[in-house]
Design a protein around this motif. Structure first.
Motif, mmCIF file in Angstrom:
data_model
loop_
_atom_site.group_PDB
_atom_site.id
_atom_site.type_symbol
_atom_site.label_atom_id
_atom_site.label_comp_id
_atom_site.label_asym_id
_atom_site.label_seq_id
_atom_site.Cartn_x
_atom_site.Cartn_y
_atom_site.Cartn_z
ATOM 1 N N VAL A 210 9.257 1.822 10.925
ATOM 2 C CA VAL A 210 9.788 1.796 9.555
ATOM 3 C C VAL A 210 10.781 2.939 9.447
ATOM 4 O O VAL A 210 10.404 4.112 9.455
ATOM 5 C CB VAL A 210 8.663 1.945 8.516
ATOM 6 C CG1 VAL A 210 9.221 1.828 7.100
ATOM 7 C CG2 VAL A 210 7.588 0.879 8.742
ATOM 8 N N LYS A 211 12.071 2.606 9.350
ATOM 9 C CA LYS A 211 13.103 3.634 9.457
ATOM 10 C C LYS A 211 13.340 4.379 8.152
ATOM 11 O O LYS A 211 13.754 5.532 8.163
ATOM 12 C CB LYS A 211 14.408 3.033 9.964
ATOM 13 C CG LYS A 211 14.925 1.830 9.194
ATOM 14 C CD LYS A 211 16.209 1.306 9.809
ATOM 15 C CE LYS A 211 16.686 0.052 9.117
ATOM 16 N NZ LYS A 211 16.584 -1.143 9.922
ATOM 17 N N ASP A 212 13.119 3.732 7.017
ATOM 18 C CA ASP A 212 13.356 4.380 5.723
ATOM 19 C C ASP A 212 12.087 4.323 4.876
ATOM 20 O O ASP A 212 12.074 3.772 3.777
ATOM 21 C CB ASP A 212 14.521 3.715 4.980
ATOM 22 C CG ASP A 212 15.854 3.951 5.661
ATOM 23 O OD1 ASP A 212 16.123 5.116 6.011
ATOM 24 O OD2 ASP A 212 16.626 2.992 5.844
ATOM 25 N N SER A 213 11.030 4.889 5.407
ATOM 26 C CA SER A 213 9.741 4.827 4.724
ATOM 27 C C SER A 213 9.764 5.623 3.420
ATOM 28 O O SER A 213 10.210 6.762 3.377
ATOM 29 C CB SER A 213 8.647 5.393 5.637
ATOM 30 O OG SER A 213 7.427 5.487 4.938
ATOM 31 N N ARG A 214 9.289 4.980 2.358
ATOM 32 C CA ARG A 214 9.146 5.654 1.063
ATOM 33 C C ARG A 214 7.668 5.822 0.708
ATOM 34 O O ARG A 214 7.325 6.130 -0.429
ATOM 35 C CB ARG A 214 9.847 4.852 -0.033
ATOM 36 C CG ARG A 214 11.361 4.771 0.140
ATOM 37 C CD ARG A 214 12.017 3.968 -0.970
ATOM 38 N NE ARG A 214 11.771 4.563 -2.283
ATOM 39 C CZ ARG A 214 12.496 5.541 -2.816
ATOM 40 N NH1 ARG A 214 13.493 6.059 -2.125
ATOM 41 N NH2 ARG A 214 12.215 6.008 -4.012
ATOM 42 N N SER A 215 6.808 5.600 1.678
ATOM 43 C CA SER A 215 5.376 5.620 1.393
ATOM 44 C C SER A 215 4.847 7.042 1.264
ATOM 45 O O SER A 215 5.455 8.007 1.730
ATOM 46 C CB SER A 215 4.604 4.883 2.488
ATOM 47 O OG SER A 215 4.608 5.643 3.670
ATOM 48 N N ALA A 216 3.703 7.145 0.626
ATOM 49 C CA ALA A 216 3.015 8.428 0.476
ATOM 50 C C ALA A 216 1.578 8.282 0.967
ATOM 51 O O ALA A 216 0.649 8.848 0.397
ATOM 52 C CB ALA A 216 3.044 8.871 -0.977
ATOM 53 N N ILE A 217 1.414 7.515 2.049
ATOM 54 C CA ILE A 217 0.079 7.259 2.592
ATOM 55 C C ILE A 217 -0.587 8.562 3.008
ATOM 56 O O ILE A 217 -1.725 8.859 2.628
ATOM 57 C CB ILE A 217 0.169 6.311 3.802
ATOM 58 C CG1 ILE A 217 0.813 4.994 3.409
ATOM 59 C CG2 ILE A 217 -1.209 6.073 4.398
ATOM 60 C CD1 ILE A 217 1.193 4.132 4.592
ATOM 61 N N LEU A 218 0.129 9.356 3.779
ATOM 62 C CA LEU A 218 -0.441 10.582 4.310
ATOM 63 C C LEU A 218 -0.581 11.661 3.232
ATOM 64 O O LEU A 218 -1.614 12.339 3.154
ATOM 65 C CB LEU A 218 0.416 11.099 5.464
ATOM 66 C CG LEU A 218 -0.145 12.267 6.268
ATOM 67 C CD1 LEU A 218 -1.513 11.928 6.839
ATOM 68 C CD2 LEU A 218 0.813 12.658 7.386
ATOM 69 N N THR A 219 0.444 11.835 2.398
ATOM 70 C CA THR A 219 0.353 12.869 1.360
ATOM 71 C C THR A 219 -0.752 12.556 0.359
ATOM 72 O O THR A 219 -1.379 13.480 -0.169
ATOM 73 C CB THR A 219 1.695 13.046 0.622
ATOM 74 O OG1 THR A 219 2.153 11.780 0.139
ATOM 75 C CG2 THR A 219 2.742 13.655 1.523
ATOM 76 N N ASN A 220 -1.000 11.285 0.090
ATOM 77 C CA ASN A 220 -2.115 10.931 -0.793
ATOM 78 C C ASN A 220 -3.452 11.347 -0.182
ATOM 79 O O ASN A 220 -4.345 11.844 -0.877
ATOM 80 C CB ASN A 220 -2.112 9.429 -1.084
ATOM 81 C CG ASN A 220 -1.026 9.022 -2.055
ATOM 82 O OD1 ASN A 220 -0.516 9.857 -2.815
ATOM 83 N ND2 ASN A 220 -0.651 7.757 -2.048
ATOM 84 N N LYS A 221 -3.582 11.148 1.120
ATOM 85 C CA LYS A 221 -4.816 11.562 1.789
ATOM 86 C C LYS A 221 -4.944 13.088 1.779
ATOM 87 O O LYS A 221 -6.021 13.636 1.549
ATOM 88 C CB LYS A 221 -4.834 11.036 3.229
ATOM 89 C CG LYS A 221 -4.998 9.525 3.342
ATOM 90 C CD LYS A 221 -4.978 9.088 4.800
ATOM 91 C CE LYS A 221 -5.159 7.590 4.931
ATOM 92 N NZ LYS A 221 -6.488 7.108 4.530
ATOM 93 N N LEU A 222 -3.834 13.768 2.036
ATOM 94 C CA LEU A 222 -3.865 15.229 2.074
ATOM 95 C C LEU A 222 -4.104 15.827 0.693
ATOM 96 O O LEU A 222 -4.748 16.879 0.569
ATOM 97 C CB LEU A 222 -2.548 15.768 2.653
ATOM 98 C CG LEU A 222 -2.286 15.433 4.122
ATOM 99 C CD1 LEU A 222 -0.909 15.919 4.533
ATOM 100 C CD2 LEU A 222 -3.350 16.042 5.019
ATOM 101 N N SER A 223 -3.597 15.175 -0.351
ATOM 102 C CA SER A 223 -3.793 15.707 -1.705
ATOM 103 C C SER A 223 -5.275 15.722 -2.073
ATOM 104 O O SER A 223 -5.755 16.638 -2.751
ATOM 105 C CB SER A 223 -3.005 14.890 -2.728
ATOM 106 O OG SER A 223 -3.498 13.570 -2.824
ATOM 107 N N ALA A 224 -6.011 14.702 -1.610
ATOM 108 C CA ALA A 224 -7.448 14.681 -1.863
ATOM 109 C C ALA A 224 -8.172 15.765 -1.071
ATOM 110 O O ALA A 224 -9.227 16.266 -1.476
ATOM 111 C CB ALA A 224 -8.007 13.302 -1.513
ATOM 112 N N LEU A 225 -7.575 16.143 0.062
ATOM 113 C CA LEU A 225 -8.187 17.143 0.939
ATOM 114 C C LEU A 225 -7.907 18.586 0.527
ATOM 115 O O LEU A 225 -8.613 19.503 0.945
ATOM 116 C CB LEU A 225 -7.656 16.959 2.360
ATOM 117 C CG LEU A 225 -8.488 16.129 3.322
ATOM 118 C CD1 LEU A 225 -7.667 15.815 4.555
ATOM 119 C CD2 LEU A 225 -9.763 16.862 3.713
#
Length: 381
Positions: A210-225
């Motif tokens: 995915v060359k232009d990813s706009r996702s926040a999959i990882l940051t959402n996980k890290l925010s909970a952590l």
């Protein structure tokens, strides 16, 4: 003057928001850059649902020699016209196979050919705007996955790289009211399952970039952590600020652009399972993901892959090394060369659709203007 004042004020507000965002982003970039070689995601509590086989936040991508390897990429192009009475789409998918020869340029093969004539698909189904957009996406993915299956059956590449997600990302709830759409989606899922199985049987690596990813999959996980991480000395300063609204603004690539060095990737983690309610009784595949920085001045790529053989860590290492090896040709554009070539061959021109609509209009006794939706044929401009 009043108009210019409003424009200047709007520009000042936008600039201020961007500067503030960049300050906040740098705070988190500095924090995670400091701990990226000591933080062990495998030790995060299970409640945070970060399932990984890697024991560092970031890992060096192993170097690999691609001489003698067959590396394939697949991309598709689509142009869609929504007209009175019907929708029409031109869709083309091209596979590119680079056979890397020592001390020479790679040998190139195109599947089905260098610039194939596009499929012309029409629908007169009474679909909503969102449903027709889903249908066009399904048609495009069907064409691309069929191309991948042909590649496997004819050439047995060492890796197939898809442009975009390795999952059929269609919202089933959005299409569930149309039997026609559901049947097309079932066909697409069956094609993906066949591609996965063929790759598994032939031990061909498969991934989507995915060359232009706009996702926040990882940051959402890290925010909970973060409340858990704030107990570490390196994260102590988080206690002094209200970090929650800040990290909620961050996309994954925004955070990782300054955290990852070139030739580094994040830990791999479970993204989702392949099965949904339509195929829950069939054998399942687990889909994993990592981010990787392939070029110094480009944002990280999101790389997704189904776990088909070997362990999660070994699979991630193999795929990251191969993708990284063919993405090193420009310090400002870190996309795999096979995907760049496939994109160039699959791309369609807007004029192709205009010519087609004109031809259809003349055959059925309409002008092309009268076939346009009302919003596209205003009498005054």
């Amino acid at each position: 003057m009043a108009v210019q004042h409003k424009v200047d004020k709007a520009i000042d507000e936008i600039s201020k928001r961007i500067r503030t965002y960049n300050e906040h982003r740098k705070l988190f970039q500095d924090l995670f850059r400091e701990v990226k070689h000591s933080l062990n995601p495998a030790e995060f509590p299970e409640a945070f649902d970060i399932q990984t086989s890697d024991n560092l936040f970031s890992l060096k991508v192993p170097k690999t020699n691609i001489d003698g390897l067959k590396i394939a990429g697949i991309d598709g192009g689509v142009i869609h016209r929504s007209l009175n009475y019907f929708d029409i789409a031109l869709i083309r998918a091209v596979g590119v196979l680079f056979y890397h020869v020592k001390d020479s340029k790679p040998l190139v093969r195109y599947i089905p050919e260098e610039q194939p004539f596009p499929d012309i698909l029409t629908s007169i189904e009474p679909l909503t705007h969102n449903e027709i957009e889903s249908l066009i996406s399904i048609w495009r993915m069907q064409k691309e996955i069929k191309c991948g299956i042909t590649l496997l059956e004819e050439d047995l590449p060492d890796i197939i790289i898809l442009d975009g997600s390795v999952l059929p990302n269609i919202d089933y709830r959005q299409i569930s009211q149309s039997d026609f759409l559901v049947s097309q989606y079932r066909k697409l899922k069956a094609q993906y399952r066949r591609l996965y199985t063929l790759c598994q049987n032939n031990r061909t690596a498969l991934c989507g970039v995915v060359k232009d990813s706009r996702s926040a999959i990882l940051t959402n996980k890290l925010s909970a952590l973060l409340p858990h991480l704030s107990k570490l000395p390196e994260f102590a300063k988080l206690v002094e600020i209200d970090y929650r609204p800040i990290i909620k603004q961050l996309r994954d690539t925004d955070l990782l652009y300054q955290v990852l060095d070139t030739n580094e990737r994040t830990f791999e983690f479970l993204l989702s399972n392949f099965n949904d309610e339509l195929d829950k009784d069939l054998p399942d595949f687990s889909i994993h993901c990592f981010y990787m920085k392939t070029a110094e001045f480009d944002t990280p790529l999101r790389v997704e892959f189904p776990l088909l053989f070997s362990t999660q860590h070994e699979h991630a290492q193999t795929i990251s090394s191969l993708v990284n090896a063919v993405s090193k040709y420009n310090p400002e554009y870190g996309l795999p060369s096979v995907i760049i070539e496939a994109d160039a061959r699959a791309r369609l021109q807007e004029t192709d659709a205009d010519i087609l609509v004109d031809e259809i209009a003349s055959k059925i006794g309409y002008t092309s203007f009268s076939l346009q939706k009302r919003r596209n044929r205003l009498p005054f401009k």
